[in-house]
Design a protein around this motif. Structure first.
Motif, mmCIF file in Angstrom:
data_model
loop_
_atom_site.group_PDB
_atom_site.id
_atom_site.type_symbol
_atom_site.label_atom_id
_atom_site.label_comp_id
_atom_site.label_asym_id
_atom_site.label_seq_id
_atom_site.Cartn_x
_atom_site.Cartn_y
_atom_site.Cartn_z
ATOM 1 N N ARG A 1 -90.433 11.501 -85.930
ATOM 2 C CA ARG A 1 -91.826 11.053 -85.768
ATOM 3 C C ARG A 1 -92.570 11.983 -84.796
ATOM 4 N NH1 ARG A 1 -93.487 6.520 -82.117
ATOM 5 N NH2 ARG A 1 -95.695 6.298 -82.475
ATOM 6 N N TYR A 2 -91.891 12.362 -83.727
ATOM 7 C CA TYR A 2 -92.493 13.263 -82.738
ATOM 8 C C TYR A 2 -92.891 14.592 -83.397
ATOM 9 C CZ TYR A 2 -93.137 15.607 -78.245
ATOM 10 O OH TYR A 2 -93.673 16.281 -77.174
ATOM 11 N N THR B 1 -95.781 14.302 -85.712
ATOM 12 C CA THR B 1 -97.056 14.161 -84.998
ATOM 13 C C THR B 1 -97.535 15.500 -84.436
ATOM 14 O OG1 THR B 1 -96.462 11.907 -84.410
ATOM 15 C CG2 THR B 1 -98.261 12.906 -83.158
ATOM 16 N N VAL B 2 -96.613 16.263 -83.853
ATOM 17 C CA VAL B 2 -97.051 17.552 -83.294
ATOM 18 C C VAL B 2 -97.174 18.623 -84.388
ATOM 19 C CG1 VAL B 2 -96.036 17.103 -81.026
ATOM 20 C CG2 VAL B 2 -94.727 18.387 -82.688
ATOM 21 N N ALA C 1 -91.516 24.919 -77.056
ATOM 22 C CA ALA C 1 -90.744 24.283 -75.973
ATOM 23 C C ALA C 1 -91.065 24.933 -74.637
ATOM 24 C CB ALA C 1 -89.252 24.366 -76.271
ATOM 25 N N GLY D 1 -94.134 23.713 -73.120
ATOM 26 C CA GLY D 1 -94.080 22.322 -72.656
ATOM 27 C C GLY D 1 -94.425 21.308 -73.727
ATOM 28 N N HIS D 2 -94.626 21.758 -74.982
ATOM 29 C CA HIS D 2 -95.064 20.827 -76.022
ATOM 30 C C HIS D 2 -94.006 19.788 -76.366
ATOM 31 C CE1 HIS D 2 -98.189 23.940 -77.682
ATOM 32 N NE2 HIS D 2 -98.382 23.615 -76.422
ATOM 33 N N ASP E 1 -91.740 18.608 -74.057
ATOM 34 C CA ASP E 1 -91.213 18.006 -72.828
ATOM 35 C C ASP E 1 -91.010 16.504 -72.966
ATOM 36 O OD1 ASP E 1 -91.253 20.460 -71.658
ATOM 37 O OD2 ASP E 1 -92.894 20.045 -70.267
ATOM 38 N N LEU E 2 -91.994 15.849 -73.568
ATOM 39 C CA LEU E 2 -91.941 14.386 -73.674
ATOM 40 C C LEU E 2 -90.693 13.951 -74.438
ATOM 41 C CD1 LEU E 2 -93.702 11.913 -72.903
ATOM 42 C CD2 LEU E 2 -94.692 12.029 -75.186
ATOM 43 N N LEU F 1 -87.895 15.964 -75.009
ATOM 44 C CA LEU F 1 -86.656 16.480 -74.416
ATOM 45 C C LEU F 1 -86.254 15.724 -73.150
ATOM 46 C CD1 LEU F 1 -87.270 20.315 -74.931
ATOM 47 C CD2 LEU F 1 -85.611 18.891 -76.132
ATOM 48 N N ARG G 1 -88.314 21.384 -63.382
ATOM 49 C CA ARG G 1 -87.686 21.516 -64.714
ATOM 50 C C ARG G 1 -86.166 21.451 -64.616
ATOM 51 N NH1 ARG G 1 -91.385 22.186 -68.644
ATOM 52 N NH2 ARG G 1 -90.127 23.043 -70.323
ATOM 53 N N LEU H 1 -84.436 20.476 -68.194
ATOM 54 C CA LEU H 1 -84.997 21.442 -69.140
ATOM 55 C C LEU H 1 -84.575 22.872 -68.819
ATOM 56 C CD1 LEU H 1 -88.554 19.873 -69.376
ATOM 57 C CD2 LEU H 1 -86.808 19.870 -71.157
ATOM 58 N N TYR I 1 -91.638 12.864 -66.979
ATOM 59 C CA TYR I 1 -91.924 14.221 -66.512
ATOM 60 C C TYR I 1 -93.201 14.724 -67.161
ATOM 61 C CZ TYR I 1 -91.631 19.332 -66.331
ATOM 62 O OH TYR I 1 -91.923 20.663 -66.153
ATOM 63 N N SER J 1 -99.493 21.660 -71.042
ATOM 64 C CA SER J 1 -98.257 21.445 -71.802
ATOM 65 C C SER J 1 -98.463 20.507 -72.992
ATOM 66 C CB SER J 1 -97.169 20.880 -70.880
ATOM 67 O OG SER J 1 -97.496 19.571 -70.476
ATOM 68 N N LEU J 2 -99.679 19.978 -73.146
ATOM 69 C CA LEU J 2 -99.937 19.095 -74.292
ATOM 70 C C LEU J 2 -100.278 19.949 -75.519
ATOM 71 C CD1 LEU J 2 -102.191 16.405 -72.555
ATOM 72 C CD2 LEU J 2 -99.749 16.303 -72.993
ATOM 73 N N PRO J 3 -99.714 19.623 -76.676
ATOM 74 C CA PRO J 3 -100.033 20.396 -77.881
ATOM 75 C C PRO J 3 -101.465 20.143 -78.326
ATOM 76 C CG PRO J 3 -98.512 18.599 -78.404
ATOM 77 C CD PRO J 3 -98.729 18.561 -76.930
ATOM 78 N N VAL K 1 -102.769 18.067 -81.588
ATOM 79 C CA VAL K 1 -102.476 16.639 -81.769
ATOM 80 C C VAL K 1 -103.682 15.804 -81.353
ATOM 81 C CG1 VAL K 1 -100.960 14.741 -81.052
ATOM 82 C CG2 VAL K 1 -100.034 17.029 -81.360
ATOM 83 N N TRP L 1 -101.160 11.014 -79.595
ATOM 84 C CA TRP L 1 -100.307 11.372 -78.461
ATOM 85 C C TRP L 1 -99.993 10.138 -77.616
ATOM 86 C CZ3 TRP L 1 -97.226 15.234 -77.559
ATOM 87 C CH2 TRP L 1 -96.680 15.389 -76.282
ATOM 88 N N LEU M 1 -97.377 8.131 -79.350
ATOM 89 C CA LEU M 1 -96.053 8.768 -79.294
ATOM 90 C C LEU M 1 -95.328 8.406 -78.020
ATOM 91 C CD1 LEU M 1 -95.827 12.562 -80.148
ATOM 92 C CD2 LEU M 1 -94.622 10.655 -81.191
ATOM 93 N N ARG N 1 -94.710 4.532 -69.579
ATOM 94 C CA ARG N 1 -93.398 4.147 -70.113
ATOM 95 C C ARG N 1 -92.763 3.133 -69.162
ATOM 96 N NH1 ARG N 1 -91.188 10.155 -71.126
ATOM 97 N NH2 ARG N 1 -89.633 9.308 -72.526
#
Lengths: 211, 260
Positions: free
Chosen positions: A9-10, A13-14, A66, A69-70, A72-73, A75, B49, B54, B80, B86-88, B91, B96, B99, B131
């Motif tokens: 799903r993630y 969406t992206v 990655a 940071g796309h 991150d949520l 991972l 990170r 990460l 985090y 860092s947001l795509p 979307v 978002w 999600l 969350r």
């Protein structure tokens, strides 16, 4: 399973496969299937353009987004890296595989395909796996350049490319050469996909801006 | 006493041959908030990170909830956020939000790249902090681009999360905001970390941004870059540090503290 579905799903969406590719698959399936039905052409005429589009669509790339940071949520959530890797591969390859399935069903229904499905299946699966895997540590652009170089290579190489198996039966006395090339491509797909999964599971993803 | 969330012992990190962090040692329990302070390029983002799993550590020991960082999210609920970049961008904002939390955080239907920087930052923070039952919160430059209302919301949300037992690690160059929320500080200077309690910086009240700035400046002046021969002893303004050579651990553990 829940983690895997959440990861799918993630990635949906992206949009790891951009909408432009989805539109492209729709157009290619509709136009080429209709043309095959009208002209009673071969299955390869319809399926080869789909395979070519899949080479670029499935090469979605993992490291680059990655490192931006796309992901991150995802991972940092309770989803294992294995599930993340498999979900990324599935979502990357699925649009092309679905388009092929739809086209194949129409062609078989019209009696234009059937015996050649084994070659087409190997071509789509190996191209999907190889395209996805080669783009994981690089990017869509770099993987695409590699495909273009292969496709425009010397004529001697072209019979060995997956486009050569489309619409051809592999279990046939005259098809031993094609079957060998298909087996090699399948082995390449499995090997590169395994390495790509391993890469996603084990790698670190520093932010581009922090290096 | 609340459970130990982060156990870092002489942690090192490198990008290729270049060492970014060396000898960072600290513990963090639930209900504590740690501010990571240091000049640009000192390794704040890298440290976060590492904590988020990460990035792999290149040396030392790092445990999050008793597990290796990349396995920690399976048991420790982690929040985090690296920042709005860092947001795509492609979307849609409402997608978002769904999600992250499966509830609607915004009705905004536009792609994230078309929102203002402040709106993206706020949405990213809300998606991270909404969350449920977060055990460990890691935020990088969280107050960046926020307006006064957004900054106040963030500070009060972090304090509430901390009071409910979450451990918080914040990296920021906005010392004024950090000072309001954090009870421990990790000063990153010349790739090394030094832990200091807020109480040690100012025994008589809340730490001010100026006191934090002064502590960092003191460390910066009294330690030498690693390529110049190693860190030196510092004993000033409540900042505790141990003498170390180039490769030795130059950090100290904070004194035992009462859970927050």
């Amino acid at each position: 399973m829940r983690g895997f579905l959440g990861a799918c799903r993630y990635f949906t969406t992206v949009a790891v496969v951009p909408r432009l590719f989805l539109v492209g698959f729709g157009v290619v399936v509709t136009v080429n299937t209709a043309a095959s039905l009208v002209r009673a052409g071969s299955a390869a005429d319809t399926l080869s353009p789909l395979l070519t589009l899949q080479m670029f669509a499935a090469a979605s790339g993992f490291d680059l987004p990655a490192r931006r940071g796309h992901y991150d949520l995802l991972l940092t959530s309770a989803v294992t890296r294995w599930q993340v890797a498999l979900a990324h591969g599935v979502v990357s390859a699925l649009p092309g595989l679905l388009a092929w399935t739809v086209a194949e069903v129409v062609l078989v229904w019209q009696g234009l395909s059937g015996s050649g499905t084994s070659g087409t299946a190997i071509a789509f699966l190996s191209v999907s796996a190889t395209a996805w895997a080669t783009a994981v540590p690089t990017s869509r652009a770099k993987a695409s350049v590699a495909w273009v170089v292969l496709m425009t290579g010397p004529p001697l190489v072209r019979p060995l490319l997956p486009t050569a198996f489309v619409g051809r039966p592999l279990v046939h006395p005259d098809a031993s050469g094609v079957a060998l090339a298909a087996a090699l491509w399948l082995a390449l797909g499995v090997t590169t996909a395994s390495l790509a999964v391993r890469h996603i599971v084990r790698s670190g993803f520093p932010l581009e801006a922090a290096q | 006493m609340r459970p130990l969330l982060v156990n870092a012992e002489s942690v090192r990190a490198r990008y290729g041959a270049r060492e970014v962090l060396s000898g960072v040692t600290f513990d963090l329990r639930g209900g504590q908030s740690l501010g990571v302070v240091g000049p640009a390029g000192s390794g704040k983002t890298t440290l976060l990170r590492l904590l988020a799993g990460l990035l792999p550590v290149s040396g030392g020991l790092l445990r999050i909830g008793g597990r290796a960082p990349h396995l920690a999210p399976l048991r420790t609920r982690l929040g985090y956020f690296a920042g709005d970049f860092s947001l795509p961008g492609s979307v849609r904002a409402d997608a978002w939000g769904r999600l992250a939390t499966s509830t609607s955080l915004t009705r905004e239907h536009r792609p994230l790249r078309t929102l203002s920087r402040g709106a993206r930052q706020l949405l990213g923070l809300r998606a991270t902090l909404s969350r449920d039952h977060l055990d460990l919160i890691l935020l990088d430059e969280a107050w960046d681009a926020l307006d006064a209302d957004g900054a106040a919301w963030l500070s009060s949300t972090l304090l509430a999360k901390r009071d409910h037992g979450a451990g918080i690690v914040l990296a920021s160059e906005r010392h004024h905001d950090l000072a309001q929320v954090c009870d421990l500080f990790l000063l990153l200077v010349h790739q090394r970390g030094t832990v200091v309690r807020a109480h040690d910086l100012n025994p008589s009240g809340p730490v001010s941004a100026a006191q934090l700035d002064a502590a960092v400046e003191t460390l910066r002046q009294r330690t030498t870059p690693p390529e110049a021969g190693g860190a030196q002893l510092v004993e000033a303004g409540g900042v505790q540090e141990v003498q170390s050579g180039l490769c030795a651990d130059s950090s100290v553990r904070p004194p035992p503290t009462q859970p927050g």
